[in-house]
Design a protein around this motif. Structure first.
Motif, PDB file in Angstrom:
ATOM      1  N   ARG A  88     111.802  50.186 147.791  1.00  0.00           N
ATOM      2  CA  ARG A  88     111.350  49.889 146.612  1.00  0.00           C
ATOM      3  C   ARG A  88     111.723  49.018 145.768  1.00  0.00           C
ATOM      4  O   ARG A  88     112.691  48.801 144.940  1.00  0.00           O
ATOM      5  N   TYR A  94     103.071  47.603 143.470  1.00  0.00           N
ATOM      6  CA  TYR A  94     101.926  48.081 144.272  1.00  0.00           C
ATOM      7  C   TYR A  94     102.970  48.053 146.174  1.00  0.00           C
ATOM      8  O   TYR A  94     102.530  46.658 146.206  1.00  0.00           O
ATOM      9  N   ASP A 223     100.017  53.230 146.881  1.00  0.00           N
ATOM     10  CA  ASP A 223     101.142  52.925 146.487  1.00  0.00           C
ATOM     11  C   ASP A 223     101.638  54.193 146.899  1.00  0.00           C
ATOM     12  O   ASP A 223     101.684  55.415 146.616  1.00  0.00           O
ATOM     13  N   THR A 224     103.436  53.885 146.496  1.00  0.00           N
ATOM     14  CA  THR A 224     104.371  54.328 147.281  1.00  0.00           C
ATOM     15  C   THR A 224     104.965  54.597 146.115  1.00  0.00           C
ATOM     16  O   THR A 224     105.331  53.707 145.356  1.00  0.00           O
ATOM     17  N   GLN A 225     106.117  55.880 145.956  1.00  0.00           N
ATOM     18  CA  GLN A 225     106.542  55.469 145.113  1.00  0.00           C
ATOM     19  C   GLN A 225     108.467  56.146 145.338  1.00  0.00           C
ATOM     20  O   GLN A 225     108.008  57.019 146.542  1.00  0.00           O
ATOM     21  N   ASP A 228     108.927  59.551 147.797  1.00  0.00           N
ATOM     22  CA  ASP A 228     108.060  59.671 148.197  1.00  0.00           C
ATOM     23  C   ASP A 228     108.570  59.463 150.416  1.00  0.00           C
ATOM     24  O   ASP A 228     109.027  58.863 150.233  1.00  0.00           O
ATOM     25  N   ALA A 246     114.800  53.787 145.233  1.00  0.00           N
ATOM     26  CA  ALA A 246     114.912  52.915 144.233  1.00  0.00           C
ATOM     27  C   ALA A 246     115.490  51.805 144.889  1.00  0.00           C
ATOM     28  O   ALA A 246     116.178  51.713 146.037  1.00  0.00           O
TER      29      ALA A 246
END
Length: 254
Positions: A88, A94, A223-225, A228, A246
């Motif tokens: 991400r 988003y 949304d994904t973080q 996840d 990340a």
């Protein structure tokens, strides 16, 4: 038959399920599923992706259902395998998953009739085609930073033979995020079905063995973080597990 591609002992192997969480490699050895690095079950070639190919998804995004297919191409670098990590980018607001049935072409196809289209299919796999919505300018024309980012299209785990799926146009799709069901739909709700898409694409260009068509996603996006676990699953095809990571430590992603 289900087949996979994995890396083990420094080599790429074909593999099949051996039961009890194990794989049988093409050299006859059996290994644990978690002892290998999963690769896309087919080496990506030309890959087509469909935008807004489910009416409920188009409505979810406040768009009219398209009258012609919205097709774009994906580069091979975007694909990763089962249990891989998707990056991400820093600072985005988003980033959502998209559970999609991927159709793998089995032989050269040109000017194919709809009635004959399945004869040109090798098999099916599961795709999770993430989108970085921050960069979206127009859903009808998604730009490269939305849909062609490295690691952003997990694929697999299995390639399932065409003849093992009775009706690819009647399969349930599901997505869970950290175990919570967030998306559920059926391939029967595609606007443009598999035979029509093969006939359409082959009417103006040649499809080759190994080419793929990602057929779009139903409604139910979230949304994904980082951290996840996203599981995209298609009835009879497989369960594709992916983790969001990340960007830190992976170099620049913008």
């Amino acid at each position: 038959m289900k087949t996979a591609r994995v890396a083990y002992d420094g080599l790429v192997h074909g593999a099949r399920p051996a039961g009890a969480g194990r794989l049988k490699l093409d050299d006859g050895r059996e290994v644990a599923e978690d002892a290998v690095v999963w690769l896309p079950p087919v080496a990506p070639r030309t890959s087509f992706a469909l935008g807004l190919n489910y009416a409920d998804h188009a409505k979810e995004l406040a768009f009219k259902a398209p009258e012609e297919p919205l097709v774009f191409l994906k580069g091979p670098g975007t694909f990763i395998g089962h249990r891989g990590r998707t990056i991400r980018p820093d600072g985005v607001k988003y980033m959502h998953y998209e559970c999609e049935l991927a159709v793998v072409i089995g032989r050269t196809a040109r000017h194919v009739k709809e009635a004959d289209a399945y004869d040109y299919v090798r098999g099916y796999t599961v795709a999770n085609d993430y989108a970085i919505r921050d960069y979206l300018e127009n859903y009808y024309r998604p730009n490269l930073r939305v849909k062609n980012r490295d690691t952003c299209t997990p694929l697999g785990p299995w390639l399932v033979d065409r003849d093992d799926i009775d009706d690819p146009m009647n399969l349930t799709l599901r997505t869970t995020v950290n175990g919570k069901l967030t998306q559920e739909g059926s391939t029967r709700d595609m606007i443009f079905g598999i035979p029509w898409l093969i006939a359409y694409l082959s009417s103006f260009m040649t499809l080759e063995a190994g080419d793929m068509i990602l057929t779009g996603t139903p409604e139910g996006l979230a949304d994904t973080q980082p951290g996840d676990e996203v599981v995209t699953e298609i009835e009879g095809i497989g369960r594709l597990v992916n983790t969001i990571a990340a960007a830190g430590g992976y170099g620049s992603t913008d």
